[in-house]
Design an enzyme around this catalytic site. Structure first.
Site, PDB file in Angstrom:
ATOM      1  CE1 TYR A 150     -13.319  46.889 -37.857  1.00 10.22           C
ATOM      2  CE2 TYR A 150     -11.896  45.536 -39.394  1.00 10.22           C
ATOM      3  CZ  TYR A 150     -13.191  46.805 -39.430  1.00 10.22           C
ATOM      4  OH  TYR A 150     -13.669  47.710 -39.891  1.00 10.22           O
ATOM      5  CB  CYS A 331      -7.875  49.575 -26.009  1.00  8.98           C
ATOM      6  SG  CYS A 331      -8.078  48.713 -28.237  1.00  8.98           S
ATOM      7  CD  GLU A 371      -4.081  47.300 -30.623  1.00  5.43           C
ATOM      8  OE1 GLU A 371      -3.085  47.467 -30.683  1.00  5.43           O
ATOM      9  OE2 GLU A 371      -4.766  46.942 -30.263  1.00  5.43           O
ATOM     10  CE1 TYR A 373     -11.237  52.010 -32.905  1.00  2.05           C
ATOM     11  CE2 TYR A 373      -9.519  50.168 -31.662  1.00  2.05           C
ATOM     12  CZ  TYR A 373     -10.936  51.094 -31.924  1.00  2.05           C
ATOM     13  OH  TYR A 373     -12.129  49.401 -31.106  1.00  2.05           O
TER      14      TYR A 373
HETATM   15  P1  FAD Z   1     -13.613  53.566 -43.925  1.00  2.00           P
HETATM   16  O1  FAD Z   1     -13.923  53.332 -45.727  1.00  2.00           O
HETATM   17  O2  FAD Z   1     -12.418  53.187 -43.992  1.00  2.00           O
HETATM   18  O3  FAD Z   1     -13.556  54.617 -43.778  1.00  2.00           O
HETATM   19  C1  FAD Z   1     -13.387  55.411 -43.156  1.00  2.00           C
HETATM   20  C2  FAD Z   1     -14.013  57.026 -42.421  1.00  2.00           C
HETATM   21  O4  FAD Z   1     -14.717  57.892 -43.335  1.00  2.00           O
HETATM   22  C3  FAD Z   1     -15.746  56.040 -41.696  1.00  2.00           C
HETATM   23  O5  FAD Z   1     -16.520  57.110 -41.248  1.00  2.00           O
HETATM   24  C4  FAD Z   1     -16.481  56.404 -43.567  1.00  2.00           C
HETATM   25  O6  FAD Z   1     -18.261  56.583 -43.148  1.00  2.00           O
HETATM   26  C5  FAD Z   1     -15.612  57.720 -43.873  1.00  2.00           C
HETATM   27  N1  FAD Z   1     -15.862  58.344 -45.498  1.00  2.00           N
HETATM   28  C6  FAD Z   1     -15.360  57.050 -46.108  1.00  2.00           C
HETATM   29  N2  FAD Z   1     -15.671  57.821 -46.891  1.00  2.00           N
HETATM   30  C7  FAD Z   1     -15.924  59.011 -47.299  1.00  2.00           C
HETATM   31  C8  FAD Z   1     -15.125  60.976 -47.863  1.00  2.00           C
HETATM   32  N3  FAD Z   1     -16.157  60.448 -49.503  1.00  2.00           N
HETATM   33  N4  FAD Z   1     -15.496  62.035 -47.437  1.00  2.00           N
HETATM   34  C9  FAD Z   1     -15.591  61.733 -45.884  1.00  2.00           C
HETATM   35  N5  FAD Z   1     -15.687  60.760 -45.351  1.00  2.00           N
HETATM   36  C10 FAD Z   1     -15.645  59.780 -45.502  1.00  2.00           C
HETATM   37  N6  FAD Z   1     -12.668  49.266 -35.331  1.00  2.00           N
HETATM   38  C11 FAD Z   1     -13.793  48.530 -34.571  1.00  2.00           C
HETATM   39  O7  FAD Z   1     -15.119  48.875 -35.089  1.00  2.00           O
HETATM   40  N7  FAD Z   1     -13.744  47.279 -33.889  1.00  2.00           N
HETATM   41  C12 FAD Z   1     -11.747  47.209 -33.587  1.00  2.00           C
HETATM   42  O8  FAD Z   1     -12.374  45.931 -32.193  1.00  2.00           O
HETATM   43  C13 FAD Z   1     -11.399  47.714 -34.392  1.00  2.00           C
HETATM   44  N8  FAD Z   1      -9.777  47.755 -33.783  1.00  2.00           N
HETATM   45  C14 FAD Z   1      -8.682  48.217 -34.341  1.00  2.00           C
HETATM   46  C15 FAD Z   1      -7.706  47.882 -33.900  1.00  2.00           C
HETATM   47  C16 FAD Z   1      -7.019  48.953 -34.564  1.00  2.00           C
HETATM   48  C17 FAD Z   1      -4.892  48.098 -33.727  1.00  2.00           C
HETATM   49  C18 FAD Z   1      -6.725  49.302 -35.087  1.00  2.00           C
HETATM   50  C19 FAD Z   1      -5.886  50.555 -35.857  1.00  2.00           C
HETATM   51  C20 FAD Z   1      -7.800  49.724 -36.084  1.00  2.00           C
HETATM   52  C21 FAD Z   1      -9.105  49.201 -35.134  1.00  2.00           C
HETATM   53  N9  FAD Z   1     -11.042  49.515 -35.452  1.00  2.00           N
HETATM   54  C22 FAD Z   1     -11.662  48.496 -34.985  1.00  2.00           C
HETATM   55  C23 FAD Z   1     -11.473  50.383 -36.317  1.00  2.00           C
HETATM   56  C24 FAD Z   1     -11.182  49.759 -38.124  1.00  2.00           C
HETATM   57  O9  FAD Z   1      -9.880  49.225 -38.480  1.00  2.00           O
HETATM   58  C25 FAD Z   1     -11.349  50.496 -39.187  1.00  2.00           C
HETATM   59  O10 FAD Z   1     -10.536  51.720 -39.193  1.00  2.00           O
HETATM   60  C26 FAD Z   1     -12.696  51.005 -39.007  1.00  2.00           C
HETATM   61  O11 FAD Z   1     -13.919  50.066 -38.676  1.00  2.00           O
HETATM   62  C27 FAD Z   1     -13.262  51.913 -40.427  1.00  2.00           C
HETATM   63  O12 FAD Z   1     -12.922  51.157 -41.480  1.00  2.00           O
HETATM   64  P2  FAD Z   1     -14.108  51.167 -42.697  1.00  2.00           P
HETATM   65  O13 FAD Z   1     -13.361  50.720 -43.998  1.00  2.00           O
HETATM   66  O14 FAD Z   1     -15.453  50.955 -42.214  1.00  2.00           O
HETATM   67  O15 FAD Z   1     -14.447  52.383 -43.458  1.00  2.00           O
END
Ligand code: FAD
Length: 373
Positions: A150, A331, A371, A373
């Site tokens: 994040y 971003c 950046e 994602y």
């Molecule tokens: P996950 O559990 O990892 O799931 C990913 C997606 O897959 C979700 O949309 C979920 O609904 C979907 N999913 C889950 N299970 C299934 C399934 N069985 N079938 C289909 N789809 C499914 N995010 C922000 O909100 N704010 C930030 O400032 C931010 N900064 C970032 C900076 C960087 C450098 C990077 C790489 C990423 C950033 N992100 C940011 C994104 C963040 O890291 C996460 O990827 C994001 O919050 C989703 O993670 P999660 O664990 O909630 O979802």
């Protein structure tokens, strides 16, 4: 490091005097005047920079202010902190506050989450934290969940100016079944839901800080920074802009131009809008702010207004600024880049320039920061 709490109902003069003390980085003012409590920005407490003109607020009489002097060592390091905490040995931080920051008509939910790291996980503006959500990794039973990154949305001093917190701007990831159109809670994002559901006092495992590509280059304080964000991509820019316009940093007195392009769905989805509007009012020569509301505005072809349409509108100026050495940052969601690159390519061609060559040059000169994602 220290802080001074002015007497409640302190006079406006007290605040001005305190804000002019050499180590004062800013003033937190809580407005006690009930008339103002309806106003979201003032009601939550307004942070005023020692540099800012303290205008409207100074007419109030019933206020108290906490003046915080910050740990100056955070300014002295010459290299950014990198990976002080790794996934195998994360830091256990504490949620300080969690607030939904979008209005009722915004599609989806975005939260501003302040994490207390006790000064143990310092970072620079533009870096990210990793968060390890509790529970088992659904893909690897018996193993912990993996790290999610994040971007940090505060400056190194944190929203309280004491160097002990970091703020994140997190969008709750939900999953809608493409066939039924209904939300499927079993497939919701693990970490974003953990963070958006968190309460003050909850523990959170963090790693990092990480990332160098979005660090704010501070060698030239007269530089131009063009910042392009979609949604939570605003996070690093909030940090930059607070450093430029809200804080009184002895080693960084920004005199250049910061130009923010923010793309979101509608007015209710705007993030940190009040802060940006206040910079616009205070520093009209140094800050420009353009928004693209895809569900409310139309572009000149009658289609939805995306951030690249705003870039196209100002392309003449943007290209001139880039030629003059401006930094440009992108971003947000990955999906934003193809549309933006196509627009920039088209504009370059219309100007008789090769975009590929221009891009190579921007990258070589370290003016191009992405950046997504
Ligand atoms: P996950 O559990 O990892 O799931 C990913 C997606 O897959 C979700 O949309 C979920 O609904 C979907 N999913 C889950 N299970 C299934 C399934 N069985 N079938 C289909 N789809 C499914 N995010 C922000 O909100 N704010 C930030 O400032 C931010 N900064 C970032 C900076 C960087 C450098 C990077 C790489 C990423 C950033 N992100 C940011 C994104 C963040 O890291 C996460 O990827 C994001 O919050 C989703 O993670 P999660 O664990 O909630 O979802």
């Amino acid at each position: 490091m220290g802080s001074m709490v002015l007497p409640s109902q302190g006079s406006t003069r007290d605040i001005v005097t305190a804000s002019q003390s050499p180590n004062c980085r800013g003033v937190r003012v809580q407005v006690l005047w009930p008339q103002f409590s309806r106003n979201k920005f003032l009601g939550e407490g307004l942070e005023l920079s020692a540099r800012s003109r303290l205008s409207t607020q100074l007419r109030l009489t019933k206020i108290y202010a906490k003046v915080v002097t910050i740990p100056i060592e955070l300014e002295e390091a010459t290299e950014p902190p990198i990976n002080l905490f790794k996934p195998k040995e994360p830091y256990t931080a504490t949620i300080k506050s969690n607030q939904k920051i979008v209005g009722p008509k915004a599609p989806g939910e975005t939260c501003h989450i302040v994490i207390d790291h006790g000064g143990n996980v310092p970072y620079w503006e533009g870096q990210s934290y990793g968060v390890i959500p509790p529970g088992e990794n659904p893909k690897k039973p018996g193993m912990p969940n993996t790290v999610r990154l994040y971007s940090i949305a505060s400056t190194r001093y944190g929203d309280d100016f004491d160097g002990k917190t970091a703020s994140l701007c997190v969008r709750r990831a939900v999953y809608y079944d493409p066939e039924t159109g209904k939300e499927d809670p079993a497939k919701k994002g693990i970490c974003s839901n953990f963070l958006c559901d968190s309460k003050p006092g909850d523990k959170v495992l963090i790693t990092g800080p990480s990332g160098k590509v979005m660090l704010l280059p501070e060698d030239d304080q007269k530089a131009c920074h063009i910042m392009v964000a979609t949604g939570t991509g605003i996070a690093p820019y909030r940090g930059y802009l607070r450093r430029m316009f809200m804080e009184n940093v002895p080693t960084f007195k920004f005199e250049g131009l910061a130009w923010l392009f923010l793309g979101v769905a509608n007015t209710d989805s705007l993030l940190y809008n009040e802060e940006f509007i206040s910079y616009q009012k205070q520093y009209p020569k140094n800050f420009r702010y353009d928004i693209a509301l895809s569900r409310e505005q139309l572009n000149k072809k009658g289609g939805k207004m995306y951030v690249q349409d705003k870039i196209e509108e100002y392309s003449e100026e943007i290209f001139k600024l880039l030629d003059g050495g401006a930094h440009i940052y992108f971003c947000g969601l990955k999906g934003m880049m193809p549309g933006i690159q196509d627009t920039l390519k088209r504009v370059a061609e219309e100007r008789g320039e090769s975009w590929d060559q221009k891009l190579l040059k921007l990258k070589k000169n370290k003016q191009w920061h992405v950046e997504v994602y």
